[in-house]
Structures are given as C-alpha cells and as structure tokens.
Design a protein around this motif. Structure first.
Motif, PDB file in Angstrom:
ATOM      1  N   GLU A  74       0.832  -1.283   0.059  1.00 59.07           N
ATOM      2  CA  GLU A  74       0.099   0.060  -0.074  1.00 59.07           C
ATOM      3  C   GLU A  74       0.869   1.096  -0.037  1.00 59.07           C
ATOM      4  N   VAL A  75       0.483   2.297  -0.231  1.00 55.49           N
ATOM      5  CA  VAL A  75       1.191   3.733  -0.427  1.00 55.49           C
ATOM      6  C   VAL A  75       0.529   4.473   0.673  1.00 55.49           C
ATOM      7  N   HIS A  76       1.209   5.015   1.379  1.00 55.80           N
ATOM      8  CA  HIS A  76       1.141   5.874   2.475  1.00 55.80           C
ATOM      9  C   HIS A  76       1.299   7.291   1.970  1.00 55.80           C
ATOM     10  N   ASP A  95       5.125  -2.644   2.446  1.00 56.74           N
ATOM     11  CA  ASP A  95       4.824  -3.777   2.654  1.00 56.74           C
ATOM     12  C   ASP A  95       3.648  -4.401   3.781  1.00 56.74           C
ATOM     13  N   LEU A  96       2.488  -4.601   3.102  1.00 58.26           N
ATOM     14  CA  LEU A  96       1.601  -5.023   4.266  1.00 58.26           C
ATOM     15  C   LEU A  96       1.753  -6.037   5.150  1.00 58.26           C
ATOM     16  N   LYS A  97       2.593  -6.990   4.939  1.00 58.17           N
ATOM     17  CA  LYS A  97       2.837  -8.061   5.853  1.00 58.17           C
ATOM     18  C   LYS A  97       3.934  -7.770   6.842  1.00 58.17           C
ATOM     19  N   THR A  98       4.884  -7.150   6.242  1.00 61.09           N
ATOM     20  CA  THR A  98       6.081  -6.725   7.470  1.00 61.09           C
ATOM     21  C   THR A  98       6.016  -5.574   7.919  1.00 61.09           C
ATOM     22  N   GLY A  99       5.422  -4.518   7.096  1.00 58.08           N
ATOM     23  CA  GLY A  99       5.375  -3.123   7.480  1.00 58.08           C
ATOM     24  C   GLY A  99       6.730  -2.313   6.991  1.00 58.08           C
ATOM     25  N   GLU A 100       7.770  -3.156   6.343  1.00 57.68           N
ATOM     26  CA  GLU A 100       8.840  -2.694   5.664  1.00 57.68           C
ATOM     27  C   GLU A 100       8.522  -1.559   4.630  1.00 57.68           C
ATOM     28  N   ILE A 101       9.295  -0.551   4.724  1.00 61.98           N
ATOM     29  CA  ILE A 101       9.093   0.797   3.571  1.00 61.98           C
ATOM     30  C   ILE A 101       9.964   0.313   2.355  1.00 61.98           C
TER      31      ILE A 101
END
Length: 139
Positions: A74-76, A95-101
């Motif tokens: 997703e794009v924040h 990344d939605l699974k890991t929260g990694e940018i």
C-alpha cells in the motif's frame, strides 16, 4: 510520523521487469494512484482540476527494497508542509505483511492553473481541507 491516508495497490504481472521486480517507472504510477485517492478523500468527490491543480515539481525517491509480484503493498501519503504556492508531500510504498518501507519519497507539488498556464497560490479551500485532515502540517 502518522500517515492517515493509505491506498492498497494491486501489483499486475505487467508491472514486473525481467529481474522479477516492480519496474521503477511503474512505482511512480502507484504513487500517482495514491495521490489522486488522497485528494478525492480530502474533497469527498472526484476533483475537476481544470481551474487549479497540484502538479509534481520535484521528486526525491529511494528504492529501498524490491517489490515482487506476490508482495501485498500500500502507499502511505501525507502532506507535511504548506507554502503559499506549494505543498510538501511524503509517500511511502509499504509491505502490508512486514511493515517494511519498500520505496520512500519526498515531493514538492506546485499549485498550477491550466487556464492561466502559470503557478498560482494554493487554493484556500484546499488548505482548509488539508489542515482538517492532517494533524501535523507546517505552514
């Protein structure tokens, strides 16, 4: 930093290059989709940009980690600064699974009149809507 706007992106097979990563240019279209969604959410409707628009005048981008076909992203989006004729925007592909940018950007968008063919002041209604939506805006 809090991002109130998040837009899920569907990665398509055609987005992937020979190495198996989302092409850098395609990632720009992900940012465009999220920005349009951001402004539609601000206004609550599809915006007619003929009178005044915000156009990207400057973009800094860091590709931190590859995006693959099976990733869920997703794009924040966040406007963090408002000037007289421009706004500062942060957008991250996450990344939605890991929260990694995966991709990090900083942008300057300039208010522009298609009718005048020149930059203009950021419309007051836009400034009001941004301040209502974003809790931390400088300027």
């Amino acid at each position: 930093m809090e991002f109130k706007h998040k837009k899920k992106i569907q990665i398509r097979f055609g987005d992937i290059d020979l190495i198996g990563h989302a092409n850098n240019g395609v990632q720009l279209s992900y940012l465009d989709l999220a920005r349009m969604d951001y402004f539609q959410q601000l206004y609550g409707e599809v915006i007619d940009w003929n009178d005044s628009a915000l156009i990207v005048a400057h973009l800094e981008i860091d590709y931190l980690s590859p995006i693959t076909l099976t990733d869920k992203i997703e794009v924040h989006t966040k406007i963090f600064r408002m000037g007289t004729k421009s706004v500062g925007v942060y957008q991250n592909i996450v990344d939605l699974k890991t929260g990694e940018i995966k991709t990090k950007t900083s942008q300057v968008m300039v208010a522009y009149s298609k009718i005048l063919g020149a930059s203009i002041n950021v419309p007051d209604i836009l400034k009001i809507r941004i301040r209502e939506f974003e809790s931390e805006v400088v300027g």
